[in-house]
Each structure stands twice: as structure tokens, then as C-alpha cells.
Scaffold this motif. Structure first.
Motif, PDB file in Angstrom:
ATOM      1  N   LEU A  30       0.831  -1.201   0.000  1.00 20.94           N
ATOM      2  CA  LEU A  30       0.000   0.000   0.000  1.00 20.94           C
ATOM      3  C   LEU A  30       0.868   1.254   0.000  1.00 20.94           C
ATOM      4  O   LEU A  30       0.627   2.190  -0.763  1.00 20.94           O
ATOM      5  CB  LEU A  30      -0.939   0.008   1.205  1.00 20.94           C
ATOM      6  CG  LEU A  30      -1.769   1.291   1.383  1.00 20.94           C
ATOM      7  CD1 LEU A  30      -2.792   1.402   0.254  1.00 20.94           C
ATOM      8  CD2 LEU A  30      -2.444   1.298   2.729  1.00 20.94           C
ATOM      9  N   TRP A  34       0.825   3.754  -3.076  1.00 17.31           N
ATOM     10  CA  TRP A  34       0.306   5.075  -2.755  1.00 17.31           C
ATOM     11  C   TRP A  34       1.278   6.158  -3.200  1.00 17.31           C
ATOM     12  O   TRP A  34       0.904   7.098  -3.884  1.00 17.31           O
ATOM     13  CB  TRP A  34       0.081   5.131  -1.256  1.00 17.31           C
ATOM     14  CG  TRP A  34      -0.552   6.354  -0.699  1.00 17.31           C
ATOM     15  CD1 TRP A  34      -0.741   7.562  -1.310  1.00 17.31           C
ATOM     16  CD2 TRP A  34      -1.088   6.489   0.602  1.00 17.31           C
ATOM     17  NE1 TRP A  34      -1.354   8.428  -0.459  1.00 17.31           N
ATOM     18  CE2 TRP A  34      -1.581   7.797   0.720  1.00 17.31           C
ATOM     19  CE3 TRP A  34      -1.194   5.636   1.684  1.00 17.31           C
ATOM     20  CZ2 TRP A  34      -2.173   8.270   1.886  1.00 17.31           C
ATOM     21  CZ3 TRP A  34      -1.781   6.104   2.839  1.00 17.31           C
ATOM     22  CH2 TRP A  34      -2.269   7.399   2.938  1.00 17.31           C
ATOM     23  N   GLU A  35       2.521   6.032  -2.804  1.00 17.21           N
ATOM     24  CA  GLU A  35       3.498   7.094  -3.059  1.00 17.21           C
ATOM     25  C   GLU A  35       4.095   7.053  -4.465  1.00 17.21           C
ATOM     26  O   GLU A  35       4.621   8.063  -4.926  1.00 17.21           O
ATOM     27  CB  GLU A  35       4.611   7.034  -2.023  1.00 17.21           C
ATOM     28  CG  GLU A  35       4.149   7.294  -0.601  1.00 17.21           C
ATOM     29  CD  GLU A  35       3.543   8.681  -0.380  1.00 17.21           C
ATOM     30  OE1 GLU A  35       3.738   9.588  -1.221  1.00 17.21           O
ATOM     31  OE2 GLU A  35       2.846   8.847   0.633  1.00 17.21           O
ATOM     32  N   VAL A  93      -6.719   9.976  -1.495  1.00 10.78           N
ATOM     33  CA  VAL A  93      -5.897   9.823  -0.292  1.00 10.78           C
ATOM     34  C   VAL A  93      -6.724   9.310   0.884  1.00 10.78           C
ATOM     35  O   VAL A  93      -6.232   8.515   1.694  1.00 10.78           O
ATOM     36  CB  VAL A  93      -5.214  11.165   0.063  1.00 10.78           C
ATOM     37  CG1 VAL A  93      -4.518  11.097   1.398  1.00 10.78           C
ATOM     38  CG2 VAL A  93      -4.239  11.556  -1.036  1.00 10.78           C
ATOM     39  N   LEU A  96      -7.251   5.489   0.878  1.00  4.68           N
ATOM     40  CA  LEU A  96      -5.932   4.880   1.067  1.00  4.68           C
ATOM     41  C   LEU A  96      -5.501   5.000   2.522  1.00  4.68           C
ATOM     42  O   LEU A  96      -4.964   4.055   3.111  1.00  4.68           O
ATOM     43  CB  LEU A  96      -4.902   5.532   0.148  1.00  4.68           C
ATOM     44  CG  LEU A  96      -5.069   5.297  -1.349  1.00  4.68           C
ATOM     45  CD1 LEU A  96      -4.078   6.145  -2.143  1.00  4.68           C
ATOM     46  CD2 LEU A  96      -4.922   3.832  -1.687  1.00  4.68           C
ATOM     47  N   GLN A 100      -4.835   2.096   5.341  1.00  6.00           N
ATOM     48  CA  GLN A 100      -3.618   2.012   6.146  1.00  6.00           C
ATOM     49  C   GLN A 100      -3.952   1.887   7.629  1.00  6.00           C
ATOM     50  O   GLN A 100      -3.343   1.088   8.343  1.00  6.00           O
ATOM     51  CB  GLN A 100      -2.743   3.249   5.911  1.00  6.00           C
ATOM     52  CG  GLN A 100      -1.463   3.244   6.727  1.00  6.00           C
ATOM     53  CD  GLN A 100      -0.535   4.380   6.324  1.00  6.00           C
ATOM     54  OE1 GLN A 100      -0.443   4.725   5.161  1.00  6.00           O
ATOM     55  NE2 GLN A 100       0.141   4.942   7.299  1.00  6.00           N
TER      56      GLN A 100
END
Length: 127
Positions: A30, A34-35, A93, A96, A100
Motif C-alpha cells: 500500500l 500510494w506514493e 488519499v 488509502l 492504512q
């Protein structure tokens, strides 16, 4: 305190280990996705934040109790980041970040249950 005896893992220990390793791997995937692809913050170097999560993998796979203990503390940094980003951002975001948070709670729960069970097993074996 003496370390727990090297008893063969029972079903509960195996399940908590699978949950811990699975949620840890999911957090790593993740964080990278994500990044790097899904919602990059502008600098792809933020993907390096998952490096500390890669360190405990070997310890989890080798049943090292100490690794479960310190990972249960490390995971709260990622939990905090998830909460902050879930409540202060918008768009992709937010889901996500909530993912997390859920993975962090699962990882903490698996580590805590694993440690408690193994220490109880060791205590029973010592008597």
C-alpha cells in the motif's frame, strides 16, 4: 525474564503469524503503490517510508518474539500517519489512508495476540 521455549507453533500462533505477515506485506505494498502510482505527494522519495516496515519481515518469519514486540510499537507511527492523512486530505488519499489505519490495527492486534499467547505458553511449559 527468560525467553519462551522453542515449542512447535500451534494453530493460534500460526494464524496470528499469518495475519501479522499478511498485514505487514499489505502495508508495504500500500505504501509503495500510494506514493509511487496512486496518489503521489509530489516527491516519490516518500516511498522510502516503507523501508522500516521491511526490517521486521525476517524476524516474523523466524518466530522471533522480540520482533513482534517492537513491531507492535512501530506500527503506531503508520497508524498516526493514516489518521492524519484520512482526516486532513481529500480525494483518493482518504480511502488509502483509512486502509492504512485498518491494516495497522490488524497488525497490532496480531502482534499483541501472538506475544500474549506465546508468553502464556512459555509460562505453562515452565511449570
Amino acid at each position: 525474564m527468560t525467553p519462551p521455549s522453542p515449542l512447535p507453533p500451534d494453530g493460534f500462533v500460526r494464524r496470528t503469524r499469518v495475519l501479522a505477515v499478511g498485514s505487514l506485506l499489505a502495508l508495504i505494498v500500500l505504501g509503495l503503490a500510494w506514493e509511487l502510482w496512486l496518489a503521489p505527494t509530489g516527491q516519490r522519495t516518500w516511498a522510502l517510508k516503507v523501508l522500516p516496515l521491511a526490517l521486521p519481515l525476517a524476524g516474523l518469519l523466524k518466530h522471533r518474539l522480540y520482533t513482534y514486540r517492537w513491531l507492535s510499537l512501530l506500527v503506531w507511527l503508520y497508524f498516526t500517519e493514516g489518521i492524519v492523512r484520512a482526516t486532513s486530505s481529500d480525494g483518493l488519499v482518504v480511502p488509502l489512508a483509512w486502509t492504512q489505519v485498518v491494516l495497522c490495527v490488524l497488525l497490532f492486534g496480531a502482534c499483541a495476540a501472538h506475544v500474549r499467547h506465546r508468553l502464556a505458553q512459555a509460562k505453562l511449559a515452565a511449570t
